[in-house]
Design a protein around this motif. Structure first.
Motif, mmCIF file in Angstrom:
data_model
loop_
_atom_site.group_PDB
_atom_site.id
_atom_site.type_symbol
_atom_site.label_atom_id
_atom_site.label_comp_id
_atom_site.label_asym_id
_atom_site.label_seq_id
_atom_site.Cartn_x
_atom_site.Cartn_y
_atom_site.Cartn_z
ATOM 1 N N ASP A 1 35.717 27.550 -15.711
ATOM 2 C CA ASP A 1 34.671 27.071 -15.464
ATOM 3 C C ASP A 1 34.748 25.639 -14.553
ATOM 4 O OD1 ASP A 1 33.209 28.990 -16.606
ATOM 5 O OD2 ASP A 1 32.589 28.047 -18.471
ATOM 6 N N ARG B 1 27.285 25.853 -7.921
ATOM 7 C CA ARG B 1 28.061 24.848 -9.098
ATOM 8 C C ARG B 1 26.968 24.606 -10.054
ATOM 9 N NH1 ARG B 1 28.830 19.051 -6.012
ATOM 10 N NH2 ARG B 1 26.565 19.211 -5.723
ATOM 11 N N ARG B 2 25.495 24.489 -9.807
ATOM 12 C CA ARG B 2 24.734 24.333 -10.966
ATOM 13 C C ARG B 2 24.981 25.262 -12.134
ATOM 14 N NH1 ARG B 2 20.976 23.253 -6.880
ATOM 15 N NH2 ARG B 2 20.221 25.261 -6.978
ATOM 16 N N GLY B 3 25.146 26.439 -11.780
ATOM 17 C CA GLY B 3 25.327 27.516 -12.684
ATOM 18 C C GLY B 3 26.806 27.235 -13.652
ATOM 19 N N ASP B 4 27.767 26.738 -12.696
ATOM 20 C CA ASP B 4 29.099 26.352 -13.478
ATOM 21 C C ASP B 4 29.167 25.180 -14.180
ATOM 22 O OD1 ASP B 4 30.332 28.807 -12.086
ATOM 23 O OD2 ASP B 4 30.899 27.666 -10.423
ATOM 24 N N VAL B 5 28.288 24.371 -13.621
ATOM 25 C CA VAL B 5 28.047 23.057 -14.647
ATOM 26 C C VAL B 5 27.381 23.563 -15.944
ATOM 27 C CG1 VAL B 5 26.970 20.949 -14.827
ATOM 28 C CG2 VAL B 5 28.110 21.510 -12.723
ATOM 29 N N ARG B 6 26.665 24.338 -15.663
ATOM 30 C CA ARG B 6 25.694 24.685 -16.794
ATOM 31 C C ARG B 6 26.649 25.547 -18.082
ATOM 32 N NH1 ARG B 6 22.278 28.442 -14.768
ATOM 33 N NH2 ARG B 6 21.417 27.079 -13.685
ATOM 34 N N ASP B 7 27.576 26.415 -17.312
ATOM 35 C CA ASP B 7 28.723 27.099 -18.236
ATOM 36 C C ASP B 7 29.552 26.176 -18.932
ATOM 37 O OD1 ASP B 7 27.454 29.589 -17.341
ATOM 38 O OD2 ASP B 7 29.158 30.044 -15.896
ATOM 39 N N ARG C 1 28.915 23.134 -19.796
ATOM 40 C CA ARG C 1 28.002 22.121 -20.674
ATOM 41 C C ARG C 1 28.034 23.268 -22.067
ATOM 42 N NH1 ARG C 1 23.882 20.039 -16.793
ATOM 43 N NH2 ARG C 1 25.047 17.975 -16.230
ATOM 44 N N GLN C 2 27.855 24.621 -21.766
ATOM 45 C CA GLN C 2 27.447 25.414 -22.814
ATOM 46 C C GLN C 2 28.993 25.836 -23.314
ATOM 47 O OE1 GLN C 2 24.785 26.935 -23.826
ATOM 48 N NE2 GLN C 2 25.929 27.754 -25.379
ATOM 49 N N ASP C 3 29.924 26.007 -22.839
ATOM 50 C CA ASP C 3 31.243 26.036 -23.455
ATOM 51 C C ASP C 3 31.589 24.696 -24.310
ATOM 52 O OD1 ASP C 3 31.639 28.415 -22.283
ATOM 53 O OD2 ASP C 3 32.893 27.830 -20.463
ATOM 54 N N ARG D 1 29.337 22.962 -25.952
ATOM 55 C CA ARG D 1 28.486 23.018 -27.216
ATOM 56 C C ARG D 1 29.237 23.920 -28.031
ATOM 57 N NH1 ARG D 1 24.194 21.860 -23.567
ATOM 58 N NH2 ARG D 1 24.072 24.142 -23.301
#
Length: 116
Positions: free
Chosen positions: A43, A101-107, A109-111, A113
């Motif tokens: 990611d 990029r927004r989706g990857d940044v979200r991924d 952050r999720q990883d 967490r």
């Protein structure tokens, strides 16, 4: 004495029976951690790649705008139309790359967490 011996023996058997299950859980946990780290690295790579694409899209837009100004100054109407189309296309590319990029940044952050 017999009762104490039976209790100790039963306890030892129960403890030994649980040991393989605990080892299997630990193995599974280590695999999960490795998998999470791999996901996080991928990611982060995706975010860097998208950032690089966004920079390139911005460079392309600047270049197309310079060419559009030049074509307008020279009175080249067909050239100006072509540049306007290129600008529209580059803007769409930029929007798409930003969304990626927004989706990857979200991924990422999720990883993070999930790994905590």
């Amino acid at each position: 004495m017999k009762l104490t011996g039976m209790v100790i023996t039963t306890s030892l058997v129960a403890a030994l029976a649980a040991t393989p299950a605990l080892a299997e859980d630990a193995h599974r946990d280590r695999q999960d951690i490795r998998h999470d780290r791999r996901d996080l690295r991928q990611d982060r790579r995706d975010v860097r790649r998208d950032t690089r694409d966004i920079r390139q899209d911005r460079r392309d837009l600047r270049q197309d705008r310079r060419e559009l100004r030049r074509d307008v100054r020279q009175g080249d109407s067909p050239g100006a139309q072509a540049e306007r189309q290129e600008i529209r296309s580059d803007r769409q590319d930029l929007r798409t790359d930003r969304a990626d990029r927004r989706g990857d940044v979200r991924d990422v952050r999720q990883d993070r967490r999930d790994g905590s």
